[in-house]
Design a protein around this motif. Sequence first.
Motif, PDB file in Angstrom:
ATOM      1  N   LEU A 102     -43.749 -13.668  -6.576  1.00 14.50           N
ATOM      2  CA  LEU A 102     -43.614 -14.680  -7.626  1.00 14.50           C
ATOM      3  C   LEU A 102     -43.848 -14.050  -8.997  1.00 14.50           C
ATOM      4  O   LEU A 102     -44.065 -12.859  -9.125  1.00 14.50           O
ATOM      5  CB  LEU A 102     -44.599 -15.828  -7.380  1.00 14.50           C
ATOM      6  N   ASP A 104     -42.926 -13.284 -13.177  1.00 14.45           N
ATOM      7  CA  ASP A 104     -41.800 -12.647 -13.848  1.00 14.45           C
ATOM      8  C   ASP A 104     -41.293 -11.476 -13.012  1.00 14.45           C
ATOM      9  O   ASP A 104     -42.000 -10.962 -12.142  1.00 14.45           O
ATOM     10  CB  ASP A 104     -42.228 -12.132 -15.231  1.00 14.45           C
ATOM     11  N   TYR A 105     -40.077 -11.052 -13.325  1.00 16.35           N
ATOM     12  CA  TYR A 105     -39.488  -9.913 -12.616  1.00 16.35           C
ATOM     13  C   TYR A 105     -39.680  -8.639 -13.432  1.00 16.35           C
ATOM     14  O   TYR A 105     -39.666  -8.666 -14.676  1.00 16.35           O
ATOM     15  CB  TYR A 105     -37.995 -10.146 -12.375  1.00 16.35           C
ATOM     16  N   PRO A 150     -40.071  -9.226  -8.081  1.00 16.68           N
ATOM     17  CA  PRO A 150     -41.120 -10.038  -8.711  1.00 16.68           C
ATOM     18  C   PRO A 150     -42.389  -9.214  -8.931  1.00 16.68           C
ATOM     19  O   PRO A 150     -42.723  -8.339  -8.134  1.00 16.68           O
ATOM     20  CB  PRO A 150     -41.366 -11.162  -7.703  1.00 16.68           C
ATOM     21  N   GLN A 151     -43.104  -9.539 -10.003  1.00 16.63           N
ATOM     22  CA  GLN A 151     -44.266  -8.730 -10.376  1.00 16.63           C
ATOM     23  C   GLN A 151     -45.524  -9.070  -9.589  1.00 16.63           C
ATOM     24  O   GLN A 151     -46.416  -8.232  -9.465  1.00 16.63           O
ATOM     25  CB  GLN A 151     -44.556  -8.911 -11.869  1.00 16.63           C
TER      26      GLN A 151
END
Length: 529
Positions: A102, A104-105, A150-151
């Motif tokens: 989930l 930010d990317y 995803p980060q």
Amino acid sequence: MTTVVTDPVKHSSSTVTFGSGRISIEQITAIAQQNLPVALSQDSFFQQQIDAGVAFLDKLLAEDGVIYGVTTGYGDSCTVKVPLSQVHELPIHLIRFHGCGLGDYFTAEQGRAILATRLCSLTQGYSGVSWPLLKQLTAYLNHNIIPRIPQEGSVGASGDLTPLSYVAASLIGEREVYHNNEIRLVVDVLPEHGLAPIKLRPKEGLAIMNGTAVMTALACLAYHRAEYLTRLSSRITALASLALKGNSNHFDEILFSVKPHIGQNEVASWIRNDLNHHEHPRNSDRLQDRYSIRCAPHIIGVLRDALPWFKQTIENELNSANDNPIIDGIGEHVLHGGHFYGGHIAMVMDSMKTAVANLADLHDRQMALLVDSKFNNGLPSNLSGASTERRHLNHGFKAVQIGCSAWTAEALKLTMPASVFSRSTECHNQDKVSMGTIAARDCLRVLQLTEQVVAASLLAVQQGVQLRINQGELHQASLTADIQQMLNQLQTDYPLLQEDRPLEHSLRQLIAQIQQQQWPLYQEAQDAK
């Protein structure tokens, strides 16, 4: 040393070759930022290692050997035996159940760094992976097919499992990638380059995912930015001293010879030379300038002196086999351990973000001196360049200084070490974890905030110096050629702030220039290293 060979296809000056020696931070950064082509080594021992690892695993499978993650479940499920008829399905399940990232990317640049970092680990020759996997990773980098990752979701042991599952998934034709500035399904991109999804061998899903590639890749990119900030912070401090009519004797060689921290002395020499101290020594009305000027080498020097340790530690992790189990194909050993643990990167990132945030705090304090007529030694309030009759309307850098305070506060808040927040996960199998990826993400955010403060400070100090020159209190001829050149460029891009104007665009442009390292500061010192 890593082999660098000419590449006729890409029309690039060099190709970074994996499998023939150590890979550097600079090479990972160049691959990430410049799309340098990559290749696999033709070294005979490297090829023997890869072939032997595959053959040894096949031999063990034929003998019904028990291998963690190959013939068993994962993590706490290691006691669950997987029938040999199903071992080829196991990597697919590993990849799919970890597809829960989930947040930010990561950017395409960060994704390229992650791919290159994982390739570096796998080409150490102790992961039991096959040539099709290594060639597919190489092709992804050369064709700029970058998994969209995803980060959030990694605790940094057992490695970066969830984010790296997006790398593994892309190799088998699942999930999204960045390609030619678009977000697309990888299965649609591969045929355009004559590629097809690969079928992972039993150990290969684990080999891709069970390691420190995400945090280490981010650490490589962070190092590149932090190193540059030590140089830019030194230049800004020199300009701040000029704007404040500071005392150049605070950076004297004899003074610094009695406290011989190498990085601190390097910073002092840069500032001293920028101030043209030997030809034009400058004495302040105050015997001693405030700490944010006088102690700047000691503050910047902490980060400068830590850089060699950061670099050594990051590059050791980069050039390690950091998955589990380790496969010694030539010696025919399966070695179960914990090399996926990201503690070293966690410590580097926690340390780096603290040292970088101190630069934000330093320049925030310098900015506070520059805008305050009680402390700026005769400069206009808020560094306004307005004429006398319009000075009551204009507020110059007042709001920028408030912004600096906000950005600095956020950076300082993020310096709490992530590595001390270990959580017990996965049925208490992963009961002590590194949090290295969170530390690395924190560090990148601290770098961004600090670069914002630095950009604002650079605008302010060049305004302050220009006001001194306009007032006849500072003679341009007394400035070094490097200082004059940088001031001229800044004045061209960012003219003197006379009438109030929105500075957001200027700040964003200057941040981009800083991140692109537009000014080759103290390049001779860099080249000598």
